[in-house]
Design a protein around this motif. Structure first.
Motif, PDB file in Angstrom:
ATOM      1  N   LEU A 313     -18.593  12.914-124.944  1.00 41.03           N
ATOM      2  CA  LEU A 313     -19.277  11.736-126.058  1.00 41.03           C
ATOM      3  C   LEU A 313     -19.800  10.818-125.327  1.00 41.03           C
ATOM      4  N   VAL A 314     -19.250  10.561-124.037  1.00 39.88           N
ATOM      5  CA  VAL A 314     -19.983   9.427-123.280  1.00 39.88           C
ATOM      6  C   VAL A 314     -21.072   9.992-122.799  1.00 39.88           C
ATOM      7  N   ASP A 315     -21.423  11.263-122.556  1.00 36.65           N
ATOM      8  CA  ASP A 315     -22.649  11.855-121.933  1.00 36.65           C
ATOM      9  C   ASP A 315     -23.729  11.773-123.222  1.00 36.65           C
ATOM     10  N   GLN A 316     -23.146  12.209-124.510  1.00 37.53           N
ATOM     11  CA  GLN A 316     -23.792  12.344-125.800  1.00 37.53           C
ATOM     12  C   GLN A 316     -24.417  10.933-126.251  1.00 37.53           C
ATOM     13  N   GLU A 317     -23.375   9.823-126.270  1.00 42.50           N
ATOM     14  CA  GLU A 317     -23.708   8.904-127.112  1.00 42.50           C
ATOM     15  C   GLU A 317     -23.810   7.422-126.197  1.00 42.50           C
ATOM     16  N   LEU A 318     -23.510   7.399-124.801  1.00 45.04           N
ATOM     17  CA  LEU A 318     -23.510   6.400-124.431  1.00 45.04           C
ATOM     18  C   LEU A 318     -24.321   6.240-122.902  1.00 45.04           C
ATOM     19  N   ASP A 319     -25.445   7.297-123.037  1.00 50.72           N
ATOM     20  CA  ASP A 319     -26.444   7.524-121.956  1.00 50.72           C
ATOM     21  C   ASP A 319     -27.095   6.133-121.993  1.00 50.72           C
ATOM     22  N   GLY A 320     -27.729   5.648-120.799  1.00 52.15           N
ATOM     23  CA  GLY A 320     -28.371   4.511-120.648  1.00 52.15           C
ATOM     24  C   GLY A 320     -27.721   3.347-120.815  1.00 52.15           C
ATOM     25  N   LEU A 321     -26.332   3.355-121.249  1.00 49.50           N
ATOM     26  CA  LEU A 321     -25.780   1.852-121.505  1.00 49.50           C
ATOM     27  C   LEU A 321     -24.891   1.318-120.539  1.00 49.50           C
ATOM     28  N   GLY A 322     -24.978   1.989-119.435  1.00 53.18           N
ATOM     29  CA  GLY A 322     -24.497   1.485-118.056  1.00 53.18           C
ATOM     30  C   GLY A 322     -22.943   1.757-117.542  1.00 53.18           C
ATOM     31  N   PHE A 323     -22.619   2.937-118.517  1.00 51.27           N
ATOM     32  CA  PHE A 323     -21.166   3.243-118.256  1.00 51.27           C
ATOM     33  C   PHE A 323     -21.493   4.268-117.017  1.00 51.27           C
ATOM     34  N   THR A 324     -20.518   4.677-116.158  1.00 48.04           N
ATOM     35  CA  THR A 324     -20.280   5.766-115.233  1.00 48.04           C
ATOM     36  C   THR A 324     -18.862   6.065-115.257  1.00 48.04           C
ATOM     37  N   LEU A 325     -18.747   7.367-115.217  1.00 46.80           N
ATOM     38  CA  LEU A 325     -17.571   8.090-115.204  1.00 46.80           C
ATOM     39  C   LEU A 325     -16.557   7.850-114.061  1.00 46.80           C
ATOM     40  N   ALA A 341     -16.682   3.034-115.585  1.00 48.52           N
ATOM     41  CA  ALA A 341     -16.848   1.938-115.008  1.00 48.52           C
ATOM     42  C   ALA A 341     -17.979   1.173-115.611  1.00 48.52           C
ATOM     43  N   HIS A 342     -18.139  -0.075-115.888  1.00 47.58           N
ATOM     44  CA  HIS A 342     -19.304  -0.572-116.377  1.00 47.58           C
ATOM     45  C   HIS A 342     -19.215  -2.216-115.876  1.00 47.58           C
ATOM     46  N   ALA A 343     -20.266  -2.902-115.527  1.00 45.84           N
ATOM     47  CA  ALA A 343     -20.392  -3.979-114.888  1.00 45.84           C
ATOM     48  C   ALA A 343     -19.939  -5.080-115.723  1.00 45.84           C
ATOM     49  N   GLN A 344     -20.055  -4.717-116.966  1.00 46.28           N
ATOM     50  CA  GLN A 344     -19.440  -5.989-118.155  1.00 46.28           C
ATOM     51  C   GLN A 344     -18.159  -5.397-118.672  1.00 46.28           C
ATOM     52  N   GLY A 345     -17.302  -4.623-117.835  1.00 46.13           N
ATOM     53  CA  GLY A 345     -16.327  -3.937-118.471  1.00 46.13           C
ATOM     54  C   GLY A 345     -15.097  -4.731-118.914  1.00 46.13           C
ATOM     55  N   TYR A 346     -14.769  -5.989-118.412  1.00 45.84           N
ATOM     56  CA  TYR A 346     -13.943  -6.804-118.947  1.00 45.84           C
ATOM     57  C   TYR A 346     -14.221  -7.289-120.449  1.00 45.84           C
ATOM     58  N   ALA A 347     -15.552  -7.689-120.610  1.00 42.03           N
ATOM     59  CA  ALA A 347     -16.007  -8.131-121.811  1.00 42.03           C
ATOM     60  C   ALA A 347     -16.015  -7.113-122.941  1.00 42.03           C
ATOM     61  N   ILE A 348     -16.413  -5.736-122.440  1.00 39.27           N
ATOM     62  CA  ILE A 348     -16.675  -4.903-123.407  1.00 39.27           C
ATOM     63  C   ILE A 348     -15.250  -4.476-123.918  1.00 39.27           C
ATOM     64  N   MET A 349     -14.208  -4.263-122.996  1.00 38.31           N
ATOM     65  CA  MET A 349     -12.708  -4.042-123.433  1.00 38.31           C
ATOM     66  C   MET A 349     -12.209  -5.045-124.425  1.00 38.31           C
ATOM     67  N   GLN A 350     -12.447  -6.350-123.972  1.00 35.05           N
ATOM     68  CA  GLN A 350     -12.145  -7.454-125.093  1.00 35.05           C
ATOM     69  C   GLN A 350     -12.762  -7.046-126.373  1.00 35.05           C
ATOM     70  N   ALA A 351     -14.144  -6.782-126.481  1.00 33.35           N
ATOM     71  CA  ALA A 351     -14.767  -6.809-127.556  1.00 33.35           C
ATOM     72  C   ALA A 351     -13.900  -5.369-128.420  1.00 33.35           C
ATOM     73  N   LEU A 352     -13.901  -4.597-127.716  1.00 34.07           N
ATOM     74  CA  LEU A 352     -13.102  -3.395-128.233  1.00 34.07           C
ATOM     75  C   LEU A 352     -11.835  -3.622-128.948  1.00 34.07           C
ATOM     76  N   ILE A 353     -10.977  -4.488-128.222  1.00 37.21           N
ATOM     77  CA  ILE A 353      -9.675  -4.614-128.582  1.00 37.21           C
ATOM     78  C   ILE A 353      -9.729  -5.826-129.842  1.00 37.21           C
ATOM     79  N   ALA A 393     -24.590  -1.568-127.351  1.00 40.20           N
ATOM     80  CA  ALA A 393     -25.949  -1.515-127.898  1.00 40.20           C
ATOM     81  C   ALA A 393     -26.542  -2.685-128.332  1.00 40.20           C
ATOM     82  N   THR A 394     -25.498  -3.300-129.090  1.00 35.41           N
ATOM     83  CA  THR A 394     -25.808  -4.817-130.064  1.00 35.41           C
ATOM     84  C   THR A 394     -25.753  -5.980-129.247  1.00 35.41           C
ATOM     85  N   GLY A 395     -25.092  -5.864-128.185  1.00 34.75           N
ATOM     86  CA  GLY A 395     -24.624  -7.065-127.239  1.00 34.75           C
ATOM     87  C   GLY A 395     -23.545  -7.722-127.938  1.00 34.75           C
TER      88      GLY A 395
END
Lengths: 409, 409
Positions: A313-325, A341-353, A393-395
């Motif tokens: 699903l990372v391959d299918q849905e997150l392509d081009g969003l800056g994630f690498t396995l 891995a993602h350059a904004q990993g910390y902020a993304i995880m906080q948003a997810l939480i 995708a929506t920032g």
């Protein structure tokens, strides 16, 4: 093209689906951090209440015998042994992983007196390296740390013990325990395996791999609660030779004779030090009931399927969003987590939480997602990927709201 | 001639009488074994239920921050510091007494590199001697064990550290902490005090005595529950110099930076090793509320009065029944327990326990009676003496019924 309906169908066919009801999980939360702190088995509070109000308050000191508190570390160790491919009497619950690692590393160096190298790995969980460094200093050994791929070639006739973690805490990469142990033995060295990130998520064949020592914590996939007591494995062929340095009275052959001189218990009890942290042991013992009737092969199959689904699903849905396995793509090289891995990993995880989807973050850029097969559903994987997509995708991660939250470590 | 009415009058006038209601004690039981396992403070189950069902089950990994789990060892350490004459930031909760003793003994020998003797005491609680022997072996020191009366004269310029237990587990005899510490310092040695049998029963002036290190358990007079986590004290003047050997990640200056090299935390946190046994810490922290508003001088006064009453009643009621006092008669030399020797000690204690009057037995002939001043009443002392008299005078101990019971250790 995988859909949410496909995931729901996988849940409907999941032979372990009924195990989720063994846990008290908040209804609005997707929990993918069981590799850090396992969810609470639903039977724990009642067991703890009985331990407190009946055994401690009313049984008082008598409960060490009458409530079978004394043999709890051995009994709980035997339950864990069944999950890690060890025999009865080879595992005991005690102290923390770090403390137990200290015990077995000192013991191992004493069993190889002519050799002066402790071989460890640069990317291992830091506490393992810190403890190994301290053991090296105290025993006059040298700590040799190499990259993961260099371990096998670094095993030579100077190496007393190879100390590795079975599944890496950050990447989820898994060692071939059998192969590394074989190489160690061929060179005359001993092996120590830290099972923190593998026990309870897959079958582990300690004896099948001829492992010498192992340690692990009770609070990840074993679900024993925050800071649950840890365990230690000693292959029965070594028991008589093990001299561990934390020679507290509970490791004595006859602790209640109160003799002046230390004599190690003949059995696995010699790995004990002080009085068992009984409330923690009781919680852990009860928590292990969540594995009742669970086939570890089926458990591993589901763990692999969840991880493979996540990667697909990372391959299918997150392509081009800056994630690498940041984990191995092949399930045979993975544990039960997948890291991105993602350059904004910390902020993304906080948003997810903030959306009650809980993984965790490890500096500098790693998002970890753990798939505890007893309670994680396939739709949880879908919903998490969908949230990741939406957040990036929506920032949506770039708001002050969740950045103001305290860091979840 | 002391009577039961006299004892009841002492209870009526007891300024700590209200504290008994802070404990959940069985109504039909007299509990004189709080020096082995303290009674359960009544607030613990509700606190534990919240920790389990709210913080763990629903807070999950977030509770390390949101429920303030991380600072619990420091916070609970500060509560204990107030009971033992230590300052804020000098005490932290961690591991077991034995493990903490290992840490401070290794640290102490490293602070006195030119000296090679660890001075200990032959009649100390065995785990302290076992651990000291192991530290001696690992550090190339010699363990010198002498009789209690020889300690001061055995302190010479070879001694790196003097390791003693403040109150002896068997006799209840108390060291003069200030005097011994002064002698140690005059000879250039450091002092380590094990407070297991004194903390929570009397004021202890660690800093007033200029003590260097101390350790102690949480489950005796501190009432933290079976196998409660222990604590460790480091005088703030030594903190920067302490290098303890169990270098787990929670003792690191920045544990969540996950750096390869160990750097000790600048504060008392450096005495930590692995993840705190959180359920145990939570129980201990709640349990310490039982000391709220308690003046430690008043606590000690009651402890002394209970012990003196017990001894007076032994003289008055048990004369000619074969008991001899195995503790110092003078309160200034005693802790908070009184021990009696009797040739039939084991059987007598079993008979007493069968009547729900709980002390304990230590081989070969010692009956121990602990007087936890927060919950033991003066009439409890009377009733226990009356039962002892009855058991021995009538030969009631010599039946099969209680001998068939398992030993309470």
């Amino acid at each position: 093209m995988t859909t949410r309906e496909h995931c729901a169908a996988l849940d409907a066919a999941d032979p372990l689906a009924h195990c989720r009801a063994r846990f008290d999980l908040p209804a609005d939360t997707i929990y993918l951090d069981g590799n850090s702190l396992g969810a609470m088995p639903a039977n724990v509070p009642a067991r703890m209440q009985r331990a407190l109000e009946h055994e401690w308050a009313h049984g008082l000191i008598r409960s060490w015998n009458d409530a079978d508190w004394y043999p709890a570390p051995q009994r709980t160790g035997d339950k864990i042994a069944a999950l890690i491919g060890a025999g009865k009497g080879e595992v005991i619950v005690a102290d923390s992983t770090s403390v137990n690692l200290f015990k077995v590393l000192v013991a191992a160096t004493r069993m190889r007196p002519g050799r002066r190298v402790i071989l460890a790995e640069r990317t291992n969980f830091p506490t393992d390296v810190y403890i190994a460094a301290s053991v090296a200093e105290l025993t006059g050994c040298e700590l040799r740390c190499v990259d993961p791929d260099e371990i096998v070639s670094a095993i030579d006739e100077d190496v007393a013990v190879v100390s590795l973690t079975h599944v890496n805490y950050k990447s989820g990469k898994r060692y071939d325990m059998a192969a590394v142990t074989r190489h160690a033995h061929e060179a005359g060295a001993l092996s120590v395996w830290d099972l923190c990130h593998s026990a309870g998520a897959m079958p582990i064949g300690l004896n099948a791999c001829d492992a010498d020592f192992a340690v692990g914590c009770g609070y990840k996939y074993l679900n024993g609660g925050p800071g649950a007591p840890a365990y230690v494995f000693v292959a029965s062929r070594h028991l008589a030779d093990v001299r561990q340095p934390l020679t507290g009275w509970h490791g004595h052959a006859k602790p209640f004779d109160f003799t002046h001189d230390y004599a190690p218990h003949p059995a696995i009890d010699r790995m004990l030090t002080g009085t068992a942290p009984q409330l923690g042991v009781i919680a852990l013992e009860a928590a292990l009931d969540a594995f009742d009737g669970v086939d570890l092969g089926v458990l591993r199959d589901k763990s692999v399927a969840l991880g493979d689904l996540f990667i697909a699903l990372v391959d299918q849905e997150l392509d081009g969003l800056g994630f690498t396995l940041a984990s191995p793509r092949g399930a045979a090289q993975r544990g039960s987590q997948v890291s991105l891995a993602h350059a904004q990993g910390y902020a993304i995880m906080q948003a997810l939480i903030a959306r009650n989807m809980i993984g965790d973050f490890r500096a500098p850029d790693i998002l970890r997602f753990g798939f505890a097969p007893l309670y994680v559903r396939y739709v949880d994987v879908w919903d998490t990927i969908a949230a990741l997509k939406d957040v990036v995708a929506t920032g949506a991660w770039n708001t002050d709201a969740f950045l103001a939250r305290k860091s979840v470590t």
